[in-house]
Design a protein around this motif. Structure first.
Motif, mmCIF file in Angstrom:
data_model
loop_
_atom_site.group_PDB
_atom_site.id
_atom_site.type_symbol
_atom_site.label_atom_id
_atom_site.label_comp_id
_atom_site.label_asym_id
_atom_site.label_seq_id
_atom_site.Cartn_x
_atom_site.Cartn_y
_atom_site.Cartn_z
ATOM 1 N N ASN A 82 0.815 -1.211 0.000
ATOM 2 C CA ASN A 82 0.000 0.000 0.000
ATOM 3 C C ASN A 82 0.847 1.258 0.000
ATOM 4 O O ASN A 82 0.516 2.245 -0.661
ATOM 5 C CB ASN A 82 -0.919 -0.002 1.224
ATOM 6 C CG ASN A 82 -2.226 -0.697 0.909
ATOM 7 O OD1 ASN A 82 -2.360 -1.396 -0.098
ATOM 8 N ND2 ASN A 82 -3.216 -0.489 1.761
ATOM 9 N N PHE A 83 1.933 1.249 0.776
ATOM 10 C CA PHE A 83 2.676 2.498 0.916
ATOM 11 C C PHE A 83 3.279 2.923 -0.422
ATOM 12 O O PHE A 83 3.190 4.098 -0.808
ATOM 13 C CB PHE A 83 3.761 2.382 1.989
ATOM 14 C CG PHE A 83 4.506 3.665 2.140
ATOM 15 C CD1 PHE A 83 3.862 4.808 2.589
ATOM 16 C CD2 PHE A 83 5.837 3.765 1.773
ATOM 17 C CE1 PHE A 83 4.519 6.022 2.681
ATOM 18 C CE2 PHE A 83 6.510 4.965 1.866
ATOM 19 C CZ PHE A 83 5.847 6.095 2.324
ATOM 20 N N ASP A 91 2.750 -11.786 -2.792
ATOM 21 C CA ASP A 91 2.919 -10.830 -3.882
ATOM 22 C C ASP A 91 2.307 -11.346 -5.187
ATOM 23 O O ASP A 91 1.872 -10.557 -6.034
ATOM 24 C CB ASP A 91 4.406 -10.516 -4.104
ATOM 25 C CG ASP A 91 4.992 -9.689 -2.954
ATOM 26 O OD1 ASP A 91 4.309 -8.762 -2.498
ATOM 27 O OD2 ASP A 91 6.119 -9.988 -2.523
ATOM 28 N N THR A 143 9.275 -3.403 4.105
ATOM 29 C CA THR A 143 9.079 -3.315 5.566
ATOM 30 C C THR A 143 10.418 -3.399 6.310
ATOM 31 O O THR A 143 11.405 -3.913 5.773
ATOM 32 C CB THR A 143 8.106 -4.378 6.160
ATOM 33 O OG1 THR A 143 8.785 -5.616 6.302
ATOM 34 C CG2 THR A 143 6.846 -4.535 5.326
ATOM 35 N N GLU A 144 10.388 -2.909 7.531
ATOM 36 C CA GLU A 144 11.595 -2.894 8.370
ATOM 37 C C GLU A 144 12.130 -4.318 8.535
ATOM 38 O O GLU A 144 13.342 -4.539 8.622
ATOM 39 C CB GLU A 144 11.278 -2.315 9.755
ATOM 40 C CG GLU A 144 10.894 -0.839 9.768
ATOM 41 C CD GLU A 144 9.462 -0.552 9.276
ATOM 42 O OE1 GLU A 144 8.757 -1.477 8.809
ATOM 43 O OE2 GLU A 144 9.057 0.616 9.347
ATOM 44 N N ASP A 178 11.842 2.557 2.741
ATOM 45 C CA ASP A 178 11.304 2.051 3.999
ATOM 46 C C ASP A 178 11.636 3.024 5.125
ATOM 47 O O ASP A 178 12.568 3.815 5.048
ATOM 48 C CB ASP A 178 11.846 0.642 4.290
ATOM 49 C CG ASP A 178 10.998 -0.428 3.628
ATOM 50 O OD1 ASP A 178 9.813 -0.519 3.967
ATOM 51 O OD2 ASP A 178 11.527 -1.132 2.747
ATOM 52 N N ASN A 179 10.837 2.869 6.186
ATOM 53 C CA ASN A 179 10.880 3.761 7.333
ATOM 54 C C ASN A 179 11.996 3.358 8.282
ATOM 55 O O ASN A 179 11.727 2.918 9.386
ATOM 56 C CB ASN A 179 9.554 3.522 8.062
ATOM 57 C CG ASN A 179 8.922 4.788 8.497
ATOM 58 O OD1 ASN A 179 9.548 5.839 8.486
ATOM 59 N ND2 ASN A 179 7.681 4.683 8.903
ATOM 60 N N THR A 183 -0.668 5.546 5.719
ATOM 61 C CA THR A 183 -1.362 4.694 4.748
ATOM 62 C C THR A 183 -1.791 3.395 5.415
ATOM 63 O O THR A 183 -0.982 2.488 5.573
ATOM 64 C CB THR A 183 -0.419 4.357 3.568
ATOM 65 O OG1 THR A 183 0.177 5.559 3.073
ATOM 66 C CG2 THR A 183 -1.157 3.652 2.445
HETATM 67 P P1 NAD Z 1 2.077 -3.600 2.980
HETATM 68 O O1 NAD Z 1 1.868 -4.715 3.920
HETATM 69 O O2 NAD Z 1 0.955 -3.064 2.198
HETATM 70 O O3 NAD Z 1 3.205 -4.017 1.914
HETATM 71 C C1 NAD Z 1 4.422 -4.558 2.313
HETATM 72 C C2 NAD Z 1 5.182 -5.051 1.087
HETATM 73 O O4 NAD Z 1 6.462 -5.515 1.531
HETATM 74 C C3 NAD Z 1 4.505 -6.207 0.374
HETATM 75 O O5 NAD Z 1 4.660 -6.048 -1.009
HETATM 76 C C4 NAD Z 1 5.290 -7.409 0.886
HETATM 77 O O6 NAD Z 1 5.305 -8.459 -0.019
HETATM 78 C C5 NAD Z 1 6.667 -6.831 1.067
HETATM 79 N N1 NAD Z 1 7.459 -7.551 2.082
HETATM 80 C C6 NAD Z 1 7.144 -7.727 3.391
HETATM 81 N N2 NAD Z 1 8.106 -8.444 3.999
HETATM 82 C C7 NAD Z 1 9.038 -8.721 3.051
HETATM 83 C C8 NAD Z 1 10.259 -9.443 3.062
HETATM 84 N N3 NAD Z 1 10.712 -10.014 4.167
HETATM 85 N N4 NAD Z 1 10.967 -9.511 1.911
HETATM 86 C C9 NAD Z 1 10.503 -8.931 0.789
HETATM 87 N N5 NAD Z 1 9.343 -8.259 0.716
HETATM 88 C C10 NAD Z 1 8.626 -8.144 1.840
HETATM 89 O O7 NAD Z 1 2.776 -2.458 3.866
HETATM 90 P P2 NAD Z 1 2.969 -0.926 3.469
HETATM 91 O O8 NAD Z 1 1.900 -0.112 4.097
HETATM 92 O O9 NAD Z 1 3.186 -0.847 2.020
HETATM 93 O O10 NAD Z 1 4.305 -0.560 4.261
HETATM 94 C C11 NAD Z 1 5.538 -1.043 3.792
HETATM 95 C C12 NAD Z 1 6.638 -0.197 4.375
HETATM 96 O O11 NAD Z 1 6.540 1.125 3.884
HETATM 97 C C13 NAD Z 1 6.612 -0.023 5.885
HETATM 98 O O12 NAD Z 1 7.149 -1.116 6.561
HETATM 99 C C14 NAD Z 1 7.452 1.224 6.045
HETATM 100 O O13 NAD Z 1 8.828 0.915 6.005
HETATM 101 C C15 NAD Z 1 7.106 2.030 4.812
HETATM 102 N N6 NAD Z 1 6.154 3.097 5.193
HETATM 103 C C16 NAD Z 1 4.836 2.818 5.388
HETATM 104 C C17 NAD Z 1 3.980 3.825 5.803
HETATM 105 C C18 NAD Z 1 2.507 3.544 6.047
HETATM 106 O O14 NAD Z 1 1.839 4.412 6.639
HETATM 107 N N7 NAD Z 1 1.962 2.434 5.626
HETATM 108 C C19 NAD Z 1 4.464 5.121 6.008
HETATM 109 C C20 NAD Z 1 5.821 5.381 5.793
HETATM 110 C C21 NAD Z 1 6.651 4.346 5.394
#
Ligand code: NAD
Length: 490
Positions: free
Chosen positions: A36-37, A69, A130-131, A188-189, A231
């Protein structure tokens, strides 16, 4: 209306749609982690840029390594890789359809992914995985080359399974063919996300091909970036709103706040899209921006989580509507957190905090207090205690920050002020709850969590303030203690 390129003309009645011809885009970026992010942030900035008629050779190709995915790829492929983004301000919402993504590599097909990564047209590889996706050892905070998934990719670099194995195979193929390497851009954050990504890519290379590791360290750019846009995850509610309010049948829409920010280091040897024309701030050093965001935004979340939980408040915006919690946050930020943040170029920190208050008040986002209250053993030392330590080292008082630590301890005792049981979500819960329980007769017992409190626990002033705040919480309750603080009687 089912979302697709063919139906965009109909959808334009309820949502804004790309102003550019999709057929005119060409790939320039491979993105890992199309969650989503990414779709609320990078893909929106690129869509804005493409709408200006610029840089149409920087379209995105998605990629991923998890089984989940593949399902997401199928959903996006079924709608021509278009995404509905619903942007929600405190009292206004609007939908747009973005078209910056033009394809998505099949997850699990390493050969096809590496072939695309070796294509000279790809000049940036970006990540939101993700972290947890970076193989950082929690104890040392650095890349863990002994992780089984990393060891497996090191043993078999021709058939990588991790994101870093794929990035490395792509770089190796480019080096062998004499093609300049792509820039690797983490979104990523994670503080110093570029440095962390470099450690993972070159750390993996070092296990199988030290010369490649040296070449990467000398030739590949890993710019650091600070990203921000709240998000939440997509569920049935969001899918229904996209259909009911905007008439768009989207299998996986994204909902987010209206605010967005992206601060990036301008280190892209193979070029980059002109993202500054879409609002990205390019700076020589993102560290001051990260510092500001972590201490004011993440620290603010970490400060309101526990008083809100103790007062049985569920949503973040409801916590902000509580006059005492809102005043507590404002006093804490203005008097204790903001004064010890180093200056940030072109930014007034008080204005930044006023914006954060407004963002936390956004009722449409439906962010929850249980989400903010979880994982305190990781969050307090990252988001709160560095401010405490900075103040103590300058000889400044820490009445409010000590109260934050005491609120966390009081919450860990397990009951809200009305007597309800609290459900915890923290990897260290047994250890921290034992310390919080011991603190009932002996406040200092909580500060024996030395890996969490660090040097702060050695300060007599902090110990005294913490003990007093905790005793006050135990004796008078959360609201009375907040009021004491607000009236300078704590
Ligand atoms: P999400 O769950 O919608 O998507 C996460 C994505 O990361 C997916 O495509 C997943 O397949 C992939 N993923 C997860 N673990 C993985 C791994 N071990 N190896 C490879 N791919 C992996 O989450 P999101 O909302 O998109 O958030 C993702 C990241 O974005 C957060 O962890 C953060 O670092 C950053 N972020 C998010 C926000 C927010 O508000 N959602 C804000 C700022 C930054």
């Amino acid at each position: 209306t089912k979302l697709s390129l063919a139906t965009l003309k109909d959808i334009a009645a309820t949502a804004s749609v790309p102003a550019y011809e999709r057929g005119g885009l060409a790939a320039g970026i491979v993105h890992f982690g199309v969650g989503n992010f990414h779709r609320a942030h990078q893909a929106v900035y690129l869509d804005d840029l493409f709408n200006l008629g610029l840089d149409h050779d920087w379209a995105i190709v998605g990629a991923g390594v998890l089984p989940s995915d593949a399902a997401m790829r199928d959903k996006l492929a079924g709608q021509d890789f278009l995404t509905t983004v619903v942007e929600q301000d405190n009292n206004r919402s609007g939908a747009r359809v973005t078209g910056a993504m033009i394809g998505y590599l099949a997850p699990g097909n390493a050969a096809a992914t590496v072939a695309r990564l070796a294509d000279p047209a790809i000049r940036i590889v970006s990540l939101t995985i993700t972290e947890g996706g970076y193989f950082i050892d929690p104890a040392s905070g650095v890349f863990d080359p002994t992780h089984p998934a990393i060891a497996a990719d090191a043993a078999n670099p021709g058939d990588p399974k991790t994101v870093f194995g794929l990035i490395l195979a792509g770089l190796s193929a480019r080096r062998d063919k004499g093609i300049a390497p792509y820039t690797v851009m983490s979104c990523d954050n994670i503080p110093h996300n570029g440095k962390v990504t470099r450690a993972a890519v070159s750390g993996l290379a070092r296990l199988s091909d030290p010369a490649l590791a040296d070449w990467i360290e000398a030739n590949v750019a890993f710019p650091n970036g600070m990203v921000d846009r709240i998000t939440p995850a997509t569920g049935p509610r969001e899918i229904a709103i996209a259909a009911d309010d905007y008439g768009i049948d989207d299998a996986w829409p994204v909902f987010c706040e209206e605010f967005k920010q992206w601060v990036l280091e301008d280190h892209f040897p193979q070029g980059r899209p002109a993202l500054e024309k879409a609002g990205v701030q390019f700076v020589p050093d993102v560290a001051p921006y990260e510092h500001m965001k972590i201490r004011i935004l993440n620290g603010g979340h970490a400060a309101i989580a526990y008083p809100a939980a103790l007062l049985d408040i569920h949503f973040v915006h409801e916590a902000m509507e509580d006059v005492d919690i809102r005043a507590f946050l404002a006093k804490l930020e203005r008097e204790e957190i903001i004064p010890v943040i180093p200056p940030v170029p072109d930014t007034d920190l008080n204005d930044y905090f006023a914006l954060i208050e407004r963002r936390f008040l956004n009722p449409k986002i439906a962010d929850t207090i249980p989400r903010l209250a979880q994982d305190g053993s990781n969050r307090q030392p990252k988001f709160i205690l560095p401010s405490t330590a900075d103040r103590l080292s300058r000889g400044e008082d820490v009445v409010g920050l000590s109260l934050v630590s005491a609120l966390w301890c009081h919450y860990l005792a397990g009951k809200t002020d009305s007597g309800k049981d609290i459900a915890f979500n923290d990897p260290n819960i047994d250890r921290i709850r034992a310390a919080a329980t011991a603190a009932k007769g002996d406040p200092g017992a909580f500060l024996e969590l030395r890996d969490i409190f660090g040097t702060v626990a050695g300060s007599d002033l902090f110990r005294k303030r913490f003990a007093h705040a905790l005793e006050c919480l135990q004796r008078e309750g959360t609201r009375a203690t907040l009021r004491r603080y607000l009236e300078n009687r704590l």
